[in-house]
Design a protein around this motif. Sequence first.
Motif, PDB file in Angstrom:
ATOM      1  N   PRO A 196       0.824  -1.215   0.000  1.00 27.07           N
ATOM      2  CA  PRO A 196       0.000   0.000   0.000  1.00 27.07           C
ATOM      3  C   PRO A 196       0.862   1.270   0.000  1.00 27.07           C
ATOM      4  O   PRO A 196       1.849   1.367   0.725  1.00 27.07           O
ATOM      5  N   SER A 197       0.465   2.227  -0.840  1.00 22.53           N
ATOM      6  CA  SER A 197       1.197   3.480  -0.946  1.00 22.53           C
ATOM      7  C   SER A 197       0.824   4.416   0.208  1.00 22.53           C
ATOM      8  O   SER A 197      -0.137   4.177   0.946  1.00 22.53           O
ATOM      9  N   GLU A 198       1.579   5.497   0.339  1.00 17.28           N
ATOM     10  CA  GLU A 198       1.290   6.481   1.382  1.00 17.28           C
ATOM     11  C   GLU A 198      -0.094   7.081   1.192  1.00 17.28           C
ATOM     12  O   GLU A 198      -0.814   7.333   2.158  1.00 17.28           O
ATOM     13  N   LEU A 199      -0.478   7.297  -0.059  1.00 15.02           N
ATOM     14  CA  LEU A 199      -1.817   7.827  -0.329  1.00 15.02           C
ATOM     15  C   LEU A 199      -2.888   6.845   0.140  1.00 15.02           C
ATOM     16  O   LEU A 199      -3.869   7.231   0.785  1.00 15.02           O
ATOM     17  N   GLU A 200      -2.690   5.580  -0.178  1.00 11.98           N
ATOM     18  CA  GLU A 200      -3.677   4.559   0.212  1.00 11.98           C
ATOM     19  C   GLU A 200      -3.735   4.398   1.731  1.00 11.98           C
ATOM     20  O   GLU A 200      -4.820   4.239   2.307  1.00 11.98           O
ATOM     21  N   LEU A 201      -2.585   4.455   2.383  1.00 12.28           N
ATOM     22  CA  LEU A 201      -2.553   4.350   3.843  1.00 12.28           C
ATOM     23  C   LEU A 201      -3.249   5.543   4.481  1.00 12.28           C
ATOM     24  O   LEU A 201      -3.982   5.409   5.478  1.00 12.28           O
ATOM     25  N   GLY A 202      -3.040   6.714   3.895  1.00  7.99           N
ATOM     26  CA  GLY A 202      -3.715   7.903   4.405  1.00  7.99           C
ATOM     27  C   GLY A 202      -5.211   7.822   4.222  1.00  7.99           C
ATOM     28  O   GLY A 202      -5.992   8.223   5.099  1.00  7.99           O
ATOM     29  N   TYR A 203      -5.618   7.296   3.073  1.00  8.42           N
ATOM     30  CA  TYR A 203      -7.053   7.135   2.804  1.00  8.42           C
ATOM     31  C   TYR A 203      -7.656   6.119   3.780  1.00  8.42           C
ATOM     32  O   TYR A 203      -8.776   6.287   4.255  1.00  8.42           O
ATOM     33  N   ALA A 204      -6.921   5.070   4.099  1.00 11.24           N
ATOM     34  CA  ALA A 204      -7.409   4.062   5.044  1.00 11.24           C
ATOM     35  C   ALA A 204      -7.668   4.697   6.408  1.00 11.24           C
ATOM     36  O   ALA A 204      -8.712   4.452   7.045  1.00 11.24           O
ATOM     37  N   GLU A 205      -6.745   5.509   6.862  1.00 12.89           N
ATOM     38  CA  GLU A 205      -6.931   6.174   8.152  1.00 12.89           C
ATOM     39  C   GLU A 205      -8.110   7.138   8.093  1.00 12.89           C
ATOM     40  O   GLU A 205      -8.902   7.239   9.039  1.00 12.89           O
ATOM     41  N   HIS A 206      -8.235   7.837   6.970  1.00  7.41           N
ATOM     42  CA  HIS A 206      -9.374   8.737   6.788  1.00  7.41           C
ATOM     43  C   HIS A 206     -10.691   7.970   6.817  1.00  7.41           C
ATOM     44  O   HIS A 206     -11.657   8.405   7.459  1.00  7.41           O
ATOM     45  N   GLN A 207     -10.734   6.822   6.131  1.00  2.94           N
ATOM     46  CA  GLN A 207     -11.966   6.035   6.120  1.00  2.94           C
ATOM     47  C   GLN A 207     -12.352   5.620   7.529  1.00  2.94           C
ATOM     48  O   GLN A 207     -13.520   5.705   7.910  1.00  2.94           O
ATOM     49  N   GLY A 208     -11.375   5.164   8.311  1.00  5.69           N
ATOM     50  CA  GLY A 208     -11.667   4.789   9.684  1.00  5.69           C
ATOM     51  C   GLY A 208     -12.255   5.937  10.475  1.00  5.69           C
ATOM     52  O   GLY A 208     -13.249   5.780  11.199  1.00  5.69           O
ATOM     53  N   LYS A 209     -11.656   7.112  10.340  1.00  5.52           N
ATOM     54  CA  LYS A 209     -12.127   8.290  11.082  1.00  5.52           C
ATOM     55  C   LYS A 209     -13.510   8.733  10.611  1.00  5.52           C
ATOM     56  O   LYS A 209     -14.400   9.009  11.420  1.00  5.52           O
ATOM     57  N   TYR A 210     -13.672   8.798   9.292  1.00  2.45           N
ATOM     58  CA  TYR A 210     -14.949   9.253   8.722  1.00  2.45           C
ATOM     59  C   TYR A 210     -16.095   8.321   9.099  1.00  2.45           C
ATOM     60  O   TYR A 210     -17.154   8.758   9.569  1.00  2.45           O
ATOM     61  N   VAL A 211     -15.873   7.034   8.902  1.00  2.00           N
ATOM     62  CA  VAL A 211     -16.932   6.051   9.168  1.00  2.00           C
ATOM     63  C   VAL A 211     -17.246   5.990  10.660  1.00  2.00           C
ATOM     64  O   VAL A 211     -18.406   5.871  11.055  1.00  2.00           O
ATOM     65  N   ALA A 212     -16.226   6.087  11.512  1.00  2.00           N
ATOM     66  CA  ALA A 212     -16.455   6.077  12.951  1.00  2.00           C
ATOM     67  C   ALA A 212     -17.344   7.241  13.366  1.00  2.00           C
ATOM     68  O   ALA A 212     -18.213   7.101  14.234  1.00  2.00           O
ATOM     69  N   GLY A 213     -17.133   8.398  12.720  1.00  2.00           N
ATOM     70  CA  GLY A 213     -17.971   9.547  13.025  1.00  2.00           C
ATOM     71  C   GLY A 213     -19.432   9.321  12.668  1.00  2.00           C
ATOM     72  O   GLY A 213     -20.343   9.720  13.408  1.00  2.00           O
ATOM     73  N   VAL A 214     -19.647   8.654  11.531  1.00  2.00           N
ATOM     74  CA  VAL A 214     -21.030   8.365  11.120  1.00  2.00           C
ATOM     75  C   VAL A 214     -21.666   7.324  12.041  1.00  2.00           C
ATOM     76  O   VAL A 214     -22.824   7.464  12.456  1.00  2.00           O
ATOM     77  N   ILE A 215     -20.918   6.270  12.367  1.00  2.00           N
ATOM     78  CA  ILE A 215     -21.452   5.234  13.254  1.00  2.00           C
ATOM     79  C   ILE A 215     -21.761   5.822  14.624  1.00  2.00           C
ATOM     80  O   ILE A 215     -22.765   5.454  15.262  1.00  2.00           O
ATOM     81  N   LYS A 216     -20.944   6.727  15.082  1.00  2.00           N
ATOM     82  CA  LYS A 216     -21.192   7.398  16.369  1.00  2.00           C
ATOM     83  C   LYS A 216     -22.536   8.120  16.334  1.00  2.00           C
ATOM     84  O   LYS A 216     -23.316   8.064  17.311  1.00  2.00           O
ATOM     85  N   LYS A 217     -22.853   8.770  15.227  1.00  2.00           N
ATOM     86  CA  LYS A 217     -24.140   9.447  15.085  1.00  2.00           C
ATOM     87  C   LYS A 217     -25.292   8.450  15.043  1.00  2.00           C
ATOM     88  O   LYS A 217     -26.354   8.671  15.640  1.00  2.00           O
ATOM     89  N   LEU A 218     -25.089   7.338  14.330  1.00  4.35           N
ATOM     90  CA  LEU A 218     -26.137   6.311  14.247  1.00  4.35           C
ATOM     91  C   LEU A 218     -26.442   5.710  15.618  1.00  4.35           C
ATOM     92  O   LEU A 218     -27.584   5.357  15.919  1.00  4.35           O
TER      93      LEU A 218
END
Length: 202
Positions: free
Chosen positions: A178-200
């Motif tokens: 995985p490239s640095e871009l992909e690793l960064g996107y993975a961390e972003h996905q975790g943060k973004y999705v966690a925020g939505v699940i927290k709201k749910l």
Amino acid sequence: MARIAVIYYSTYGHIATLAKKVLAGANSVEGVTAELYQVPETLSEEVLAKLHAPPKDVDVPIIDVAKLPEFDGFIFGFPTRFGTAPAQFKAFLDATGGHWASGALVGKGASIFTSTGTQGGGSETTVLTSLPVLVHHGIVFIPTGYSYGGSLFSNDAVRGGTAYGVSTLAGADGSRQPSELELGYAEHQGKYVAGVIKKLAA
């Protein structure tokens, strides 16, 4: 406190690498706790040896399907097999019939990340063909869209990542990591999705 399970299957380690970044992103959200799990392997040690697959991470526990209702949401990661989920992850999902019958997973959130061998290897179809399971459970699918920003619009480098979520390209022989871009996107996905699940879960 919203509780999230990052659940993955990884043959050669690419998904495991992304999963750890997803986990870090999810745990960076205040009011969220995320835990990392693997699904059971269905291949024998003999077959895995012939595939030259590295050993599994013994520090990551195997998920028990019975535990799923304890979580408010899930982030699933698995490589593609001919444009869909591999047998190992399908077997895990097939074991959730009791939860479907009881409605135990209705209203929970979920997102998906994946890995393919090539650019045309199925990073979008792997997610799309997995959605019916979520739909039958009444689980809310959470895509990332283009929330990661301009990097997803760039064609300057070969990369994974779609509006469905992060993906990586392993190469036909599995040698690409995985490239640095992909690793960064993975961390972003975790943060973004966690925020939505927290709201749910609120």
